[in-house]
Structures are given as structure tokens and as C-alpha cells.
Enzyme design. Structure first.
Site, PDB file in Angstrom:
ATOM      1  N   ASP A 115     -20.232  29.806  35.112  1.00 55.21           N
ATOM      2  CA  ASP A 115     -19.142  30.594  34.559  1.00 55.21           C
ATOM      3  C   ASP A 115     -19.258  31.997  35.136  1.00 55.21           C
ATOM      4  O   ASP A 115     -20.139  32.287  35.962  1.00 55.21           O
ATOM      5  CB  ASP A 115     -19.167  30.603  33.035  1.00 55.21           C
ATOM      6  CG  ASP A 115     -20.492  31.074  32.457  1.00 55.21           C
ATOM      7  OD1 ASP A 115     -21.295  31.705  33.201  1.00 55.21           O
ATOM      8  OD2 ASP A 115     -20.752  30.827  31.270  1.00 55.21           O
ATOM      9  N   SER A 144     -22.009  20.810  35.183  1.00 58.53           N
ATOM     10  CA  SER A 144     -21.540  21.136  33.842  1.00 58.53           C
ATOM     11  C   SER A 144     -22.275  20.348  32.767  1.00 58.53           C
ATOM     12  O   SER A 144     -21.955  20.477  31.593  1.00 58.53           O
ATOM     13  CB  SER A 144     -20.028  20.873  33.725  1.00 58.53           C
ATOM     14  OG  SER A 144     -19.743  19.515  33.972  1.00 58.53           O
ATOM     15  N   SER A 334     -22.383  18.264  27.174  1.00 60.62           N
ATOM     16  CA  SER A 334     -21.926  18.991  28.351  1.00 60.62           C
ATOM     17  C   SER A 334     -21.988  20.487  28.060  1.00 60.62           C
ATOM     18  O   SER A 334     -22.263  20.900  26.922  1.00 60.62           O
ATOM     19  CB  SER A 334     -20.498  18.575  28.709  1.00 60.62           C
ATOM     20  OG  SER A 334     -19.607  18.904  27.652  1.00 60.62           O
ATOM     21  N   TYR A 335     -21.713  21.289  29.072  1.00 59.60           N
ATOM     22  CA  TYR A 335     -21.780  22.742  28.915  1.00 59.60           C
ATOM     23  C   TYR A 335     -20.836  23.170  27.793  1.00 59.60           C
ATOM     24  O   TYR A 335     -19.640  22.862  27.821  1.00 59.60           O
ATOM     25  CB  TYR A 335     -21.383  23.415  30.230  1.00 59.60           C
ATOM     26  CG  TYR A 335     -21.610  24.901  30.241  1.00 59.60           C
ATOM     27  CD1 TYR A 335     -22.869  25.449  30.006  1.00 59.60           C
ATOM     28  CD2 TYR A 335     -20.549  25.773  30.497  1.00 59.60           C
ATOM     29  CE1 TYR A 335     -23.067  26.820  30.017  1.00 59.60           C
ATOM     30  CE2 TYR A 335     -20.746  27.149  30.517  1.00 59.60           C
ATOM     31  CZ  TYR A 335     -22.002  27.671  30.280  1.00 59.60           C
ATOM     32  OH  TYR A 335     -22.191  29.021  30.288  1.00 59.60           O
ATOM     33  N   PRO A 336     -21.354  23.880  26.776  1.00 60.47           N
ATOM     34  CA  PRO A 336     -20.549  24.137  25.569  1.00 60.47           C
ATOM     35  C   PRO A 336     -19.667  25.378  25.636  1.00 60.47           C
ATOM     36  O   PRO A 336     -19.083  25.758  24.629  1.00 60.47           O
ATOM     37  CB  PRO A 336     -21.618  24.299  24.486  1.00 60.47           C
ATOM     38  CG  PRO A 336     -22.773  24.903  25.213  1.00 60.47           C
ATOM     39  CD  PRO A 336     -22.753  24.310  26.594  1.00 60.47           C
TER      40      PRO A 336
END
Length: 581
Positions: A115, A144, A334-336
Site C-alpha cells: 500500500d 496480498s 488476506s491483507y486487511p
């Protein structure tokens, strides 16, 4: 070739090492007790790897010695004072480890979160490593979820770091530093001597913090100034009768709703009511039956996780994100941190559904999805081009406490997304009585579908007796009733998350922290009423907001417009977004 991999957190470094090495790696300690180096050979690229980590940001920005002291200058000067960016003192041991490992490596592969913040941390790592080895090649791994497929693909297909994203974070960081420091010093130095009860309390200011506080104060003022207003409505009902058409099968009255809803003029309401009483026979003008649906939930974003978790699980937004982050690091989610509420067309749903089929609670539902119950998830309107919606990546059988509750909600929501909408049959009976229109509705739930796995949504059937068009009946109850308008409620954390997201205050990843900050600063107090937690501004919080409002700025510092414009400008600084195929 020797590759130095740097993750954002120690737990991610260890998980990546276990996956890439197949569990066959050597561990070395470093000068930082939390940071380990993991060495192994990676046969898929025929390279040797060292995987290590940082612990969030390496660097911090601050003013130089001439402007660092609160009494060193007028706060206004801070808007133009030089800013220094350097490695934080408590991160020096991490810097030394990176320098030492970079000297022995030909490639640096960044494994920070994918990100904007992760790009910035990656750029910090690259700057440190290039100081030790100017010829080191810099790449970044895209992933991710901490699952084998994605980790191997990321290691074998690295991409370039996104400098535009990193620069946008730098710009926002320095702007927030200047604003925060200048206004915090100004507020504190002016207010402390005037209000003895403040003592030496720092009256902090933040460009996201104040609009967040502004929302809480605004709602509090609405509640405080609310004056209930009377209204009137006609209540029409058909009570219990031996005739099967005169009541539902539970023996309860069938209520008809007034089409006018409610009126705020008593004389007009009374005149209409007298007309109905003088002509009490009701006539059915139409009976409409049509299929209806209750939509299954959209795929899960960070903001929606915070809102739903606060409302349904009674957890603070920051707590929810902390738990989700831990589950991600353990390889269960998964990526939160994502704004995306639509899955890619090539997403492998069945592989993840299969993993959930062993669960004793929702396993049978997952199996049913594999045997024909599957329906493509709905597509929302948001796609950050960085991460998919939050979803489970592995089955977790031994979780407890809040971890279990958060994981269960996310998993049930994912399975609900992969199911079908609930289906029902809606009946609407329109009637005229005394020249005024009324209606009654009934609902029969035909197929529960996603509701069988998602108990957080409710959709209950409501039976009404059979009516025929043109049929006449005599209501058993016809009353003119009085009510009062309802006072608005104070904001809950879920309400505040929604307002911040709608108005562009903070990001999906920082909203929870801004809320926690105004609570920690004692600008806002948490008040429990039953099982619901409301946010109430303190006297200090109200005073700060009212003070800035009375200054009369064209764009108030307590309103969201100014911060929203800054966020939009930050986005323009980074037009190239991270994309996952």
C-alpha cells in the site's frame, strides 16, 4: 546471486522464510532482539536469500535544533522551518543490520505491505541499503496474503518500487508535521496559562484529528438542542375473527399503514380521522404479489470491517484492525487494509471454499456451495487496484477470544458473498377507508440461501390473511394516535467510521487510530448505554471546536472540507497505483 529480502514486520519475515525455504532455513540473531535474519537457498530462482525485517517506519521527520524547542520560535515560523528526516534513534540497530546485509547482497527485494505506506517504508529501506551498496538492485514483491502461491509468485516476479506513492506519503507527513506542531504549540501556550485546570496538558492538534472531533461535537449539539415535535397518524387494524380472512394464523391483528405516514397538524389529522370514522367500511383496491430479495453482503473492505465489527462484535475499530492484522500475519486472512469491494474475475473462490468445508459450524454450508449453491459475489463500486476484499486464506480451528470472533465474522461474510441472495414473496394489500389510503404488507421467505451462514442479517417472514380485490371489511380498530419525533442518538464508533470514510478523513488504515487519538487526548469520552458505546465530547473537546468555529475561517478547521482537499491532492501526487492481477 544473493538476495536480501526486507519485510515490514518480524512475523512477516519469518512467514515468508518458512514458505520460500520449505521450512529449511538458518536463523541468525541481530543487535535488535526482535529482528532475526533467516538464510536459505531458493532453488526456484537458484539464488541464496537472507530475509530480515524492519519494524514499521525506519525514519522520522522533525524540526532542527533551532526550532525543536517550544519556546524557540513563533509557531507561525514552523510552516517554513527546515525539516530533517533521519533514522529514529530506537531503529539504529535495525539500520546497522540492513547496512551489514546489503554489503553482501546483489539485490534488495522489498516485502513491505503493498500500500502507499508500504511503498514509503520500502523507499526508506532502499535509501539505507544504497548507502552501504550503491550498486544493489532494488525490487519489490507484490502480495496480498501470506499463502504459498502468492509468496512464491511474488519472489519470482518482483516489480519496481512506486516512487510516486512514496513521495505522496513524504509530502503528507511533512505537511501534517508543520500543521500539527504549529497548532499544538499555539493552542497549548495560549490555553495553559488561561485555564489552570489544564496544568501542563498538551492540547494537541491534528489535521485529521480535529474534523473527527468535529463530527462528535456536531452530533452532540444536535442531540442537546433537539426539541421533540408531536405528530398524529391513523392506526387501522383488523383483529382476530372466526373468518380466516380477518386475522393472520397467529391470531394477531393485521395492521394497515396510513399512506400519508404522519401529519404535524392536529386539526387536519382530526378532520381526516373523522371522515374515516364516519365511513368505516374499508374496501380492498388491489392485491399485489411479487418476488423480492434480500441482497447478500458486498465483499468486505477495511472500513466496512470496522463499522460492522464495532456494531456487531462490540469491538473498537482499532481493536478490530489489530486482530485482523495479527490473523493476516498468521496466514489466516488476506491483507486487511483494502478499499476494494469487488473480486477479480479470475479469483479462485472454490479453493478457499474447500478449505472451509472441514469446519464443524459452517463446513456443511461450504460444501453446499461446492455442490451448486455458489453464486458470484456482488461487485461494489470501489477498487483500489492494490488488494482484493478481505477474505480467509486458510481454515483456523484453534482460535479463541476476539481472534475467533473476528475470523468467524470475516469467514461467514466471505461464504455469504459466495452464496445467493435470500428470496421471498411479498404481498401488498391496498385499501381505502373513508376516502383515505392504507396498506398492509406480508412476506414469505422462500429460500434463505446466504442467511443460513450469516446470522448477522435478519429477514423474518410476516403472514397476512388472504384478501381479494374489491372485498370490503370493517376494521376492528381505528384510532387517531399521537407520537413524538425521536431524538437523534449520539455517535457510535461505527457511525463515526462511516462519516470519516464518506468525508475523506483519514484512510481505511488510519481511521481507527484517529478515533482512538481523540479518546486518548480526552477530547471525547466513551459512554456505555446498555450494550452500546456512544461517543460524548468533553468540555475541552467542545471548547476547542466552538473556538475554531467562532474564528470565522472560510473553511473551518473542525469541518472535513479542508482535509478532504489535502487528501485529494495527495492522491494526485501518486497517480500510479499498485495493481494485482
Amino acid at each position: 546471486m544473493h538476495v536480501l529480502c526486507v519485510a515490514e514486520k518480524p512475523s512477516i519475515a519469518k512467514s515468508v522464510s518458512q514458505i520460500l525455504s520449505g521450512g529449511q532455513f538458518a536463523t541468525r540473531t541481530t543487535q535488535n532482539k526482535y529482528i532475526k535474519n533467516y538464510d536459505f537457498a531458493y532453488p526456484r530462482t537458484r539464488d541464496t536469500y537472507t530475509v530480515t525485517s524492519v519494524s514499521g517506519h525506519l525514519m522520522f521527520s522533525d524540526f532542527g535544533p533551532m526550532h525543536r524547542s517550544w519556546t524557540s520560535c513563533d509557531p507561525l515560523i514552523l510552516f517554513e522551518a527546515p525539516v530533517e528526516t533521519k533514522v529514529a534513534e530506537d531503529k539504529k540497530s535495525i539500520e546497522r543490520n540492513l547496512i551489514s546485509e546489503a554489503r553482501k547482497s546483489q539485490m534488495l527485494m522489498i516485502w513491505t505491505d503493498c500500500d502507499r505506506e508500504g511503498e514509503n517504508i520500502g523507499m526508506e529501506v532502499a535509501k539505507v541499503c544504497r548507502k552501504a551498496n550503491n550498486n544493489i538492485r532494488v525490487k519489490r514483491a507484490k502480495f496480498s496474503a501470506i499463502i504459498a502461491q502468492q509468496i512464491h509468485h511474488a519472489a519470482q516476479n518482483p516489480v519496481e518500487l512506486d516512487k510516486a506513492q512514496a513521495d505522496a506519503v513524504d509530502a503528507r507527513t511533512i505537511l501534517d508535521l508543520r500543521l500539527g506542531a504549529a497548532f499544538t504549540r499555539m493552542q497549548s501556550l495560549i490555553l495553559q496559562p488561561r485555564f489552570g485546570e489544564l496544568g501542563q496538558q498538551t492540547i494537541s492538534y491534528g489535521p485529521c484529528q480535529f474534523p473527527t472531533l468535529g463530527f462528535v461535537v456536531s452530533r452532540y449539539e444536535q442531540v442537546k438542542s433537539f426539541s421533540p415535535e408531536p405528530f398524529w397518524y391513523i392506526y387501522l387494524a383488523l383483529g382476530r375473527s372466526s373468518d380466516s380472512k380477518m386475522s393472520d394464523d397467529t391470531g394477531e391483528a393485521t395492521e394497515f399503514t396510513w399512506r400519508r405516514g404522519r401529519l404535524f397538524d392536529f386539526d387536519v389529522s382530526l378532520a381526516i380521522y373523522e371522515g374515516v370514522v364516519n365511513n368505516p367500511t374499508a374496501r380492498v383496491t388491489s392485491v399485489t404479489q411479487k418476488p423480492t430479495k434480500k441482497w447478500k453482503p458486498l465483499p468486505l473492505t477495511t472500513v466496512e470491517l470496522q463499522k460492522s465489527g464495532s456494531r456487531l462484535l462490540k469491538l473498537a475499530p482499532k481493536k478490530i484492525l489489530d486482530v485482523a492484522e495479527k490473523l493476516y500475519q498468521q496466514g489466516f486472512l488476506s491483507y486487511p487494509r483494502t478499499e476494494t469491494d469487488q473480486f477479480d474475475v479470475q479469483f479462485d473462490f472454490m479453493a478457499l471454499i474447500q478449505k472451509q468445508s472441514v469446519d464443524p459450524s459452517w463446513g456443511p454450508f461450504a460444501t453446499n456451495l461446492q455442490e451448486g449453491g455458489f453464486g458470484l459475489p456482488r461487485k461494489g463500486k470501489k477498487n483500489d487496484q492494490a488488494h482484493p476484499p478481505i477474505h480467509p486464506t486458510a481454515h483456523a480451528a484453534n482460535l479463541t477470544g476476539d481472534e475467533k470472533r473476528v475470523y468467524e465474522y470475516i469467514t461467514r461474510r466471505f461464504l455469504a458473498c459466495c452464496s445467493k441472495d435470500a428470496e421471498g414473496w411479498e404481498t401488498t394489500v391496498d385499501a381505502v377507508c373513508g376516502g383515505d389510503e392504507f396498506f398492509a404488507t406480508g412476506l414469505q421467505v422462500i429460500h434463505r440461501n446466504y442467511l443460513d451462514v450469516f446470522p448477522y442479517d435478519k429477514w423474518n417472514g410476516k403472514h397476512i390473511p388472504d384478501f381479494d380485490e374489491g372485498e370490503e371489511f370493517m376494521p376492528s380498530v381505528c384510532e387517531l394516535k399521537e407520537g413524538l419525533t425521536t431524538r437523534p442518538t449520539l455517535l457510535t464508533e461505527a457511525d463515526l467510521v462511516g462519516l470519516m470514510d464518506k468525508n475523506g478523513i483519514g484512510t481505511d488504515a488510519t481511521i481507527a487510530q484517529h478515533i482512538q487519538t481523540i479518546i486518548d487526548r480526552e477530547y471525547v469520552i466513551e459512554r456505555m448505554e446498555g450494550s452500546t458505546k456512544y461517543l460524548v465530547p468533553s468540555t475541552l473537546g467542545i471548547g476547542l471546536i466552538e473556538g475554531y468555529n467562532k474564528i470565522g475561517f472560510e473553511k473551518s478547521l473542525s469541518k472535513p472540507q479542508l482535509r478532504r482537499e489535502v487528501s485529494s491532492a495527495e492522491y494526485l501526487l501518486s497517480p500510479f497505483t499498485l495493481h494485482f492481477s
